[in-house]
Design an enzyme around this catalytic site. Structure first.
Site: not given
Ligand code: NAP
Length: 439
Positions: A176, A243, A296, A320
């Site tokens: 971002y 992740k 995930d 987000d």
């Protein structure tokens, strides 16, 4: 402004609406920050509010009515809020010639704690999002979104009552930061060349390039806030969402730095998942479990093992994704609040936008903004008032009062619990009445 809004405003006694120029609040004092995140909150507190655009004023004043009822019920006459209007957005443009006038920024810097109803971001013209600008001015590095199921709300889950999450999303770093170039920009060519020459990394000539910075400083300041919140509010666990198996030195580092902080600054209050065998596999009473999950897997487990998640700590992009997935589990945008918190200020806001097609129609759901004020009270330490708001909203839904956005998502079966579908103001008045008479 419509007569409808003027009438609503005139019913709120402790409001200092903008009347031609900024004047010191007629009563009340500003919050004082004595150090990073250390607040001294006066009993007669000035809270700023930005009315917002579109349906913003409708949800703002509806929420203020509920917040007033909660403060009065929780503290009698001992505490009171003076709501101090600060102009930002289209009203500011009309009256002061700019969407974010310097005078308004100066007032916000004094107020420090404020509600922001949704602001429109006109498409085109290079206009910068006011939301992003406000977050940067106050370095509001944590975007915090609770997602809680209220009985009666429509949900795609079989056991939606298990949803009671608080998501802490890092707000300033990650992809971002906007450090990226299209494939055909000279900067991208320079970077590809540098990577090939200096670091022996091969990148295709038609690849765009983005950079994802995640720092120890940025990670640990939001981890600190999440852990402190979990401990003070007696939550069960804090799950670090990352992740890190693929992005080892950004998201993996986020996980490691968050664990490090938990071990060093919160040692007496937490137990890490790897330590559980020492305690027979169970979290010792009074301790908060700190664990981590790969993003995930976690996104699907939120649907299949919902009750296992409580406080979630995530870098910007994961945060987000997960907050929108979670909001969808409990009725959607109309009930999703947020607060942006920094070391020297905080801004409560509904997650939704201005919903312009409903302007003046008394249709939209004010719950998200009501719950944004619940968060504001919780983060300034007015926990009793915050609890009143939560209970009031919950009891209102339980009693069968809903707004149109929720009623419309319900199946025939779910609709059986609906007693009445209310407009924006009537719904807020019902919550306030329930707080006053039933809590
Ligand atoms: P939006 O205003 O959130 O509205 C999208 C749709 O979501 C609405 O048409 C409505 O759905 C539903 N909705 C939103 N809030 C609701 C509420 N309180 N109660 C019931 N339903 C609600 O998103 P948008 O149309 O993309 O954006 C409109 C403007 O808001 C844009 O200028 C955008 O830049 C701005 N925006 C501001 C913020 C912010 O200030 N934080 C955030 C997002 C967008 P149905 O049409 O299905 O009834």
């Amino acid at each position: 402004m419509s007569d409808y809004l003027e009438k609503i405003k005139s019913q709120i006694p402790n409001l200092q609406a903008y009347a031609g120029k900024y004047a010191d609040p007629i009563e009340g004092e500003y919050v004082v920050y004595t150090g990073p995140g250390q607040l001294k909150v006066p009993d007669r507190l000035v809270v700023g509010y930005i009315e917002g655009d579109g349906t913003g004023p409708e949800v703002a004043y509806a929420a203020i009515k509920v917040a007033n009822a909660a403060v009065e019920k929780a503290y009698g006459k001992a505490r009171r809020v003076l709501w101090y209007e600060v102009l930002v957005g289209s009203k500011a443009e009309k009256l002061l010639g700019s969407r974010l006038p310097d005078q308004s920024v100066e007032v916000l810097k004094k107020v420090r704690v404020f509600l922001k109803a949704p602001l429109e971001t006109p498409v085109g013209g290079g206009f910068r999002s006011l939301n992003v600008t406000l977050r940067q001015i106050f370095d509001l590095y944590a975007n915090i979104r609770p997602v809680k199921y209220f009985p009666g709300l429509p949900s795609p889950l079989k056991n939606p009552e298990k949803v009671d999450l608080v998501i802490f999303r890092e707000n300033t770093e990650d992809v971002y930061m906007g450090i990226e170039w299209p494939w055909n920009a000279p900067e991208a060519a320079k970077l590809r060349d540098f990577l090939r020459r200096e670091l022996k990394v091969n990148i295709r000539d038609d690849a765009g390039i983005g950079i994802k910075p995640i720092s120890k400083f940025g990670t640990q300041r939001i981890a600190r806030l999440a852990l402190k919140f979990a401990i003070e509010n007696k939550r069960r666990s804090v799950t670090i969402m990352h992740k890190g198996n693929i992005q080892k030195y950004t998201e993996g580092a986020f996980r490691d730095w968050a664990y490090e902080l938990a071990r060093t600054e919160f040692r007496d209050h937490v137990v890490l998942e790897e330590e559980l065998p020492q305690y027979g596999g169970k979290v010792p009473p009074g301790k908060v479990l700190v664990n981590d999950r790969i993003a995930d897997n976690m996104l699907q487990q939120l649907l299949t093992r919902t009750g296992e998640y409580d406080v979630i700590l995530a870098p910007n992009l994961n945060g987000d994704y997960v907050s929108d997935e979670a909001a969808g589990l409990v009725g959607g945008l109309g009930v999703a609040p947020g607060i942006d918190v920094g070391d020297w200020g905080m801004m409560a806001e509904p997650v939704h936008g201005t919903a312009p097609k409903y302007t003046g129609k008394n249709y939209v759901n004010p719950t998200a903004t009501i719950l944004a004020l619940e968060l504001l009270f919780r983060f300034i330490g007015w926990r009793e008032a915050a609890d009143m708001i939560l209970k009031g909203v919950s009891k209102t839904y339980e009693a069968g009062y809903f707004t149109g956005d929720l009623a419309r998502q319900m199946t025939e079966e779910e609709r059986k619990v609906v007693k009445e579908v209310l407009g924006t103001q009537e719904f807020a008045e019902k919550v306030a009445e329930i707080i006053k008479t039933e809590l």
